[in-house]
Design a protein around this motif. Sequence first.
Motif, PDB file in Angstrom:
ATOM      1  N   ASP A 170     -10.851  -1.037  38.782  1.00 19.55           N
ATOM      2  CA  ASP A 170      -9.737  -1.162  38.166  1.00 19.55           C
ATOM      3  C   ASP A 170      -9.856   0.343  37.112  1.00 19.55           C
ATOM      4  OD1 ASP A 170      -8.390  -3.154  38.860  1.00 19.55           O
ATOM      5  OD2 ASP A 170      -9.428  -4.513  37.935  1.00 19.55           O
ATOM      6  N   ARG A 171     -10.937   1.010  37.128  1.00 20.60           N
ATOM      7  CA  ARG A 171     -11.101   2.113  36.260  1.00 20.60           C
ATOM      8  C   ARG A 171     -11.225   3.608  37.118  1.00 20.60           C
ATOM      9  NH1 ARG A 171     -13.349  -2.251  33.753  1.00 20.60           N
ATOM     10  NH2 ARG A 171     -13.011  -2.226  31.579  1.00 20.60           N
ATOM     11  N   LEU A 172     -11.656   3.441  38.156  1.00 22.50           N
ATOM     12  CA  LEU A 172     -12.214   4.717  39.050  1.00 22.50           C
ATOM     13  C   LEU A 172     -11.250   4.919  40.041  1.00 22.50           C
ATOM     14  CD1 LEU A 172     -15.888   4.691  39.588  1.00 22.50           C
ATOM     15  CD2 LEU A 172     -14.788   5.739  37.785  1.00 22.50           C
ATOM     16  N   VAL A 205       2.153  -6.221  19.575  1.00 25.45           N
ATOM     17  CA  VAL A 205       0.896  -5.557  19.911  1.00 25.45           C
ATOM     18  C   VAL A 205      -0.046  -6.037  20.777  1.00 25.45           C
ATOM     19  CG1 VAL A 205      -1.040  -4.567  18.481  1.00 25.45           C
ATOM     20  CG2 VAL A 205       1.350  -4.259  17.501  1.00 25.45           C
ATOM     21  N   ALA A 206      -0.318  -7.486  20.640  1.00 27.09           N
ATOM     22  CA  ALA A 206      -1.332  -7.950  21.718  1.00 27.09           C
ATOM     23  C   ALA A 206      -0.820  -8.058  22.998  1.00 27.09           C
ATOM     24  CB  ALA A 206      -1.346  -9.392  21.306  1.00 27.09           C
ATOM     25  N   THR A 207       0.475  -8.047  23.338  1.00 21.23           N
ATOM     26  CA  THR A 207       0.886  -7.730  24.591  1.00 21.23           C
ATOM     27  C   THR A 207       0.629  -6.337  25.205  1.00 21.23           C
ATOM     28  OG1 THR A 207       2.673  -9.398  24.292  1.00 21.23           O
ATOM     29  CG2 THR A 207       3.010  -8.080  26.046  1.00 21.23           C
ATOM     30  N   ALA A 208       1.036  -5.472  24.350  1.00 19.04           N
ATOM     31  CA  ALA A 208       0.883  -4.208  24.841  1.00 19.04           C
ATOM     32  C   ALA A 208      -0.752  -3.793  25.068  1.00 19.04           C
ATOM     33  CB  ALA A 208       1.290  -3.033  23.719  1.00 19.04           C
ATOM     34  N   ALA A 209      -1.753  -4.569  24.233  1.00 19.78           N
ATOM     35  CA  ALA A 209      -3.030  -4.320  24.701  1.00 19.78           C
ATOM     36  C   ALA A 209      -3.576  -5.214  25.441  1.00 19.78           C
ATOM     37  CB  ALA A 209      -3.731  -4.546  23.309  1.00 19.78           C
ATOM     38  N   ALA A 210      -2.815  -5.943  26.310  1.00 18.69           N
ATOM     39  CA  ALA A 210      -3.387  -7.026  27.381  1.00 18.69           C
ATOM     40  C   ALA A 210      -4.567  -6.417  28.046  1.00 18.69           C
ATOM     41  CB  ALA A 210      -2.345  -7.388  28.022  1.00 18.69           C
ATOM     42  N   PRO A 211      -5.877  -7.337  27.859  1.00 17.56           N
ATOM     43  CA  PRO A 211      -6.992  -6.877  28.473  1.00 17.56           C
ATOM     44  C   PRO A 211      -6.759  -6.720  30.200  1.00 17.56           C
ATOM     45  CG  PRO A 211      -6.993  -9.168  28.174  1.00 17.56           C
ATOM     46  CD  PRO A 211      -5.837  -8.888  27.400  1.00 17.56           C
ATOM     47  N   THR A 212      -7.581  -5.908  30.742  1.00 19.12           N
ATOM     48  CA  THR A 212      -7.494  -5.623  32.049  1.00 19.12           C
ATOM     49  C   THR A 212      -8.953  -5.789  32.737  1.00 19.12           C
ATOM     50  OG1 THR A 212      -8.129  -2.972  31.778  1.00 19.12           O
ATOM     51  CG2 THR A 212      -5.617  -3.780  31.735  1.00 19.12           C
ATOM     52  N   GLY A 213      -9.063  -5.625  33.973  1.00 12.61           N
ATOM     53  CA  GLY A 213     -10.415  -5.845  34.776  1.00 12.61           C
ATOM     54  C   GLY A 213     -10.778  -7.181  34.441  1.00 12.61           C
ATOM     55  N   THR A 261      -1.581  -5.756  38.098  1.00 11.56           N
ATOM     56  CA  THR A 261      -2.192  -4.701  38.550  1.00 11.56           C
ATOM     57  C   THR A 261      -3.551  -4.355  38.005  1.00 11.56           C
ATOM     58  OG1 THR A 261      -0.183  -3.734  39.226  1.00 11.56           O
ATOM     59  CG2 THR A 261      -1.902  -2.278  38.906  1.00 11.56           C
ATOM     60  N   GLY A 262      -3.330  -4.593  36.570  1.00  8.00           N
ATOM     61  CA  GLY A 262      -4.744  -4.265  35.835  1.00  8.00           C
ATOM     62  C   GLY A 262      -5.786  -4.973  36.021  1.00  8.00           C
ATOM     63  N   SER A 263      -5.665  -6.068  36.475  1.00  7.28           N
ATOM     64  CA  SER A 263      -6.889  -7.028  36.805  1.00  7.28           C
ATOM     65  C   SER A 263      -7.001  -7.445  38.349  1.00  7.28           C
ATOM     66  CB  SER A 263      -6.616  -8.390  36.039  1.00  7.28           C
ATOM     67  OG  SER A 263      -6.827  -7.979  34.762  1.00  7.28           O
ATOM     68  N   ARG A 264      -6.346  -6.687  39.152  1.00 12.77           N
ATOM     69  CA  ARG A 264      -5.901  -7.121  40.645  1.00 12.77           C
ATOM     70  C   ARG A 264      -7.301  -6.931  41.354  1.00 12.77           C
ATOM     71  NH1 ARG A 264      -1.445  -4.933  42.212  1.00 12.77           N
ATOM     72  NH2 ARG A 264      -0.190  -6.991  41.973  1.00 12.77           N
ATOM     73  N   ALA A 265      -8.038  -5.847  41.173  1.00 16.68           N
ATOM     74  CA  ALA A 265      -9.294  -5.761  41.801  1.00 16.68           C
ATOM     75  C   ALA A 265     -10.366  -6.600  41.430  1.00 16.68           C
ATOM     76  CB  ALA A 265      -9.630  -3.880  41.722  1.00 16.68           C
ATOM     77  N   ALA A 266     -10.445  -6.377  39.896  1.00 15.32           N
ATOM     78  CA  ALA A 266     -11.336  -7.497  39.643  1.00 15.32           C
ATOM     79  C   ALA A 266     -10.967  -8.768  40.019  1.00 15.32           C
ATOM     80  CB  ALA A 266     -11.294  -7.596  38.033  1.00 15.32           C
ATOM     81  N   GLY A 267     -10.154  -9.408  40.166  1.00 15.33           N
ATOM     82  CA  GLY A 267      -9.747 -10.658  40.667  1.00 15.33           C
ATOM     83  C   GLY A 267     -10.197 -10.823  41.840  1.00 15.33           C
ATOM     84  N   VAL A 268      -9.836  -9.825  43.055  1.00 19.31           N
ATOM     85  CA  VAL A 268     -10.441  -9.889  44.371  1.00 19.31           C
ATOM     86  C   VAL A 268     -12.074 -10.062  44.346  1.00 19.31           C
ATOM     87  CG1 VAL A 268     -10.201  -8.762  46.555  1.00 19.31           C
ATOM     88  CG2 VAL A 268      -8.301  -8.868  45.108  1.00 19.31           C
TER      89      VAL A 268
END
Length: 480
Positions: free
Chosen positions: A87-89, A248-256, A386-393
């Motif tokens: 999710d970063r590269l 602000v919390a919504t905009a900074a929702a964690p990913t990965g 999207t931001g956590s999809r690769a991590a979820g799989v």
Amino acid sequence: MTEKTAPEVDVWESPAHKRTVYGVLAVVALAILFDGYDLVVYGAILPSLMADPSQIGPLGAAQAGALGSYALVGVMIGALSAGAVGDRLGRRRIMLGAIAWFSIGMAATSFATNITTFGILRLLTGLGIGAIVATGGAIIAEFAPAGKRNLFNAVVYSGIPAGGVLASALAMVLREHIGWRGLFLIGALPILIVLPYAWYALPESPRWLSSRGRTDEAVALCYARGLPTAAFIDPPAAPAADTTADSVATAAAPTGFAGLLTPAYRLGTLLLGFMSFAGLLLTYGLNTWLPTIMESYGINAKSSLGFLLVLNGGAILGGLAASRLADKHGPRVIVACSFVLATLALVAVTLSPPFALMILLVAAAGMGTIGTQVLVYGFVSNYYETGSRAAGVAWCAGFGRLGGILGPVIGGLLVAAGLQAETSFLVFAGVALAGALITLAVPRSPGLVAQVPDTVLGAGRDDQAGGSPEPVKTPGADLR
């Protein structure tokens, strides 16, 4: 019968759009085909390795089961690592690197001369396989057209049983001529035939680029590849009227991986991991030990290998058929029913049915075990944003591999203990039943994709749009 609430439209906006998506589908499917080849080729050559100590050394049943799990340890590490960086590269870099790594590992393993070297190389090869499996689901979820996500995932992940069919067929025809080393060299072909094609046909995901703030690159890529920007680029969040702590919390929702542990996803993440654990325990356990178990029924070696063909052939047909139902009714109830089918088929096998009925039951078991895991990957890849999809799989492919590691070990311990074949099937049936119960406990995804099928929402509406949709009362809309 589900009532349509939106008109049917062509999902392809141009020939270039269709060509790009099918090119991506082909790349991922071919890569995962060789994952399936690797999965089954070990089980196909195992009787030969156990019968001939001159190959890699004397190999008992319990040690053979442990040796079969080494690759799965690598797969687990590779999947989790790919999730941590995917999710970063980006999707493209991980997939291209994994194809090359896996191919080199298969080639190197073919030259192993002792058990230790064989096991280490199998573990290293597994790193590439894990990255392919974890990244493939994210790629397909971000390129598949609306209303076809489960079908496209099923097509791609059916490459696992299709690779099993290929490994079984080649082992039956070529094992006596090229030996197990030649079969492993065949598994190295992706670096020659898949990697060059992937370099050309696999672009970076525009949706991933936009999620990383690289919108200009995403737009340029869409124009170059004929992809509709409305479907492939997430719209920017609407400006808020105020800057409250919530906004602000919504905009900074964690990913990965951090995104998987948010309150909205935490329980689902845990249960999806155990679903994959059950599915992969069954997949690897049966593919590793089915020929050996069938020989204990008095079936000759070649016919025992034939049952691997039946098992994986049933998985392909079952997975593709069930995926169409999953797109209409949501995957949860379909996955649960598939696990139940495996339970019933495996119990029925223990009743020593006639040979013809045994073939049908093994095919049904393939539908309910390997075919179920095909559906699980589709379920998971559309469960997260999207931001956590690769991590979820990656989480499900990685944690699930713990089940894959246990599958060959459990089978080896049962065979080494001299228990009847019926005991092995009953143990696997119990795991399938547990998988069904876990599936039914998975909560609805907070994401739009998981709430309502695209055919209900209407084509052209972005599946990753922010906000929570209004509930639509229609059959299958709750990922049952």
